[in-house]
Design a protein around this motif. Sequence first.
Motif, short mmCIF file in Angstrom:
data_model
loop_
_atom_site.label_atom_id
_atom_site.label_comp_id
_atom_site.label_asym_id
_atom_site.label_seq_id
_atom_site.Cartn_x
_atom_site.Cartn_y
_atom_site.Cartn_z
N VAL A 15 4.94 -6.16 -4.04
CA VAL A 15 4.40 -6.06 -5.39
C VAL A 15 4.49 -4.60 -5.80
O VAL A 15 3.96 -3.72 -5.12
CB VAL A 15 2.94 -6.56 -5.45
CG1 VAL A 15 2.36 -6.34 -6.84
CG2 VAL A 15 2.87 -8.02 -5.06
N GLN A 16 5.18 -4.36 -6.89
CA GLN A 16 5.42 -3.01 -7.38
C GLN A 16 4.70 -2.83 -8.71
O GLN A 16 5.18 -3.26 -9.75
CB GLN A 16 6.94 -2.83 -7.57
CG GLN A 16 7.35 -1.52 -8.13
CD GLN A 16 8.87 -1.44 -8.21
OE1 GLN A 16 9.54 -1.31 -7.21
NE2 GLN A 16 9.41 -1.54 -9.42
N PRO A 17 3.51 -2.23 -8.69
CA PRO A 17 2.77 -2.07 -9.94
C PRO A 17 3.28 -0.90 -10.77
O PRO A 17 3.77 0.09 -10.23
CB PRO A 17 1.33 -1.84 -9.48
CG PRO A 17 1.46 -1.26 -8.12
CD PRO A 17 2.73 -1.80 -7.53
N ILE A 20 -1.39 1.36 -13.79
CA ILE A 20 -2.60 0.55 -13.67
C ILE A 20 -3.80 1.47 -13.88
O ILE A 20 -3.88 2.54 -13.28
CB ILE A 20 -2.67 -0.12 -12.29
CG1 ILE A 20 -1.43 -0.98 -12.02
CG2 ILE A 20 -3.94 -0.95 -12.15
CD1 ILE A 20 -1.19 -2.11 -13.00
N GLY A 45 -2.04 -1.58 -17.19
CA GLY A 45 -2.46 -2.84 -16.62
C GLY A 45 -3.83 -2.70 -15.98
O GLY A 45 -4.37 -1.59 -15.86
N GLU A 49 -4.95 -7.89 -13.06
CA GLU A 49 -3.61 -8.43 -13.34
C GLU A 49 -2.71 -8.33 -12.11
O GLU A 49 -1.93 -9.25 -11.83
CB GLU A 49 -2.99 -7.71 -14.53
CG GLU A 49 -3.67 -8.09 -15.83
CD GLU A 49 -3.25 -7.25 -17.02
OE1 GLU A 49 -3.00 -7.85 -18.09
OE2 GLU A 49 -3.19 -6.00 -16.90
N VAL A 50 -2.82 -7.25 -11.37
CA VAL A 50 -2.05 -7.11 -10.14
C VAL A 50 -2.58 -8.10 -9.10
O VAL A 50 -1.81 -8.77 -8.40
CB VAL A 50 -2.10 -5.67 -9.60
CG1 VAL A 50 -1.36 -5.56 -8.27
CG2 VAL A 50 -1.50 -4.70 -10.61
N THR A 71 7.67 -6.92 -9.91
CA THR A 71 7.19 -5.76 -10.64
C THR A 71 6.14 -6.20 -11.65
O THR A 71 6.38 -7.08 -12.47
CB THR A 71 8.35 -5.05 -11.37
OG1 THR A 71 9.32 -4.68 -10.41
CG2 THR A 71 7.87 -3.82 -12.10
N VAL A 72 4.96 -5.61 -11.56
CA VAL A 72 3.87 -5.87 -12.48
C VAL A 72 3.70 -4.57 -13.24
O VAL A 72 2.85 -3.74 -12.92
CB VAL A 72 2.57 -6.27 -11.74
CG1 VAL A 72 1.49 -6.63 -12.74
CG2 VAL A 72 2.82 -7.40 -10.78
N GLY A 73 4.58 -4.35 -14.24
CA GLY A 73 4.63 -3.03 -14.83
C GLY A 73 4.83 -2.96 -16.32
O GLY A 73 5.33 -1.96 -16.82
#
Length: 78
Positions: A15-17, A20, A45, A49-50, A71-73
């Motif tokens: 998981v690549q934030p 945040i 973010g 959310e992550v 990616t959560v970006g």
Amino acid sequence: MARELGSADITVNLVQPGPIDSALNPADGDSADYIRSLVPLARYGTPEEVAGVVAFLAGPQAGFMTGSVVTVGSGMNA
């Protein structure tokens, strides 16, 4: 790792934030306006959310997902 651990039915994903909101990277910090200008959603973010993505990856719905980068970006890498 996904190849090594797959035979044991263990999945490995990354998981690549993106930006945040946190104590170390606050959404109201000195460079926050610049960082928001870099992302299509124009916001930071949240840890929740992550966490939602991590929960999905740890759950049964992602049982066939391994060796992936999520990616959560906010589109920062788009």
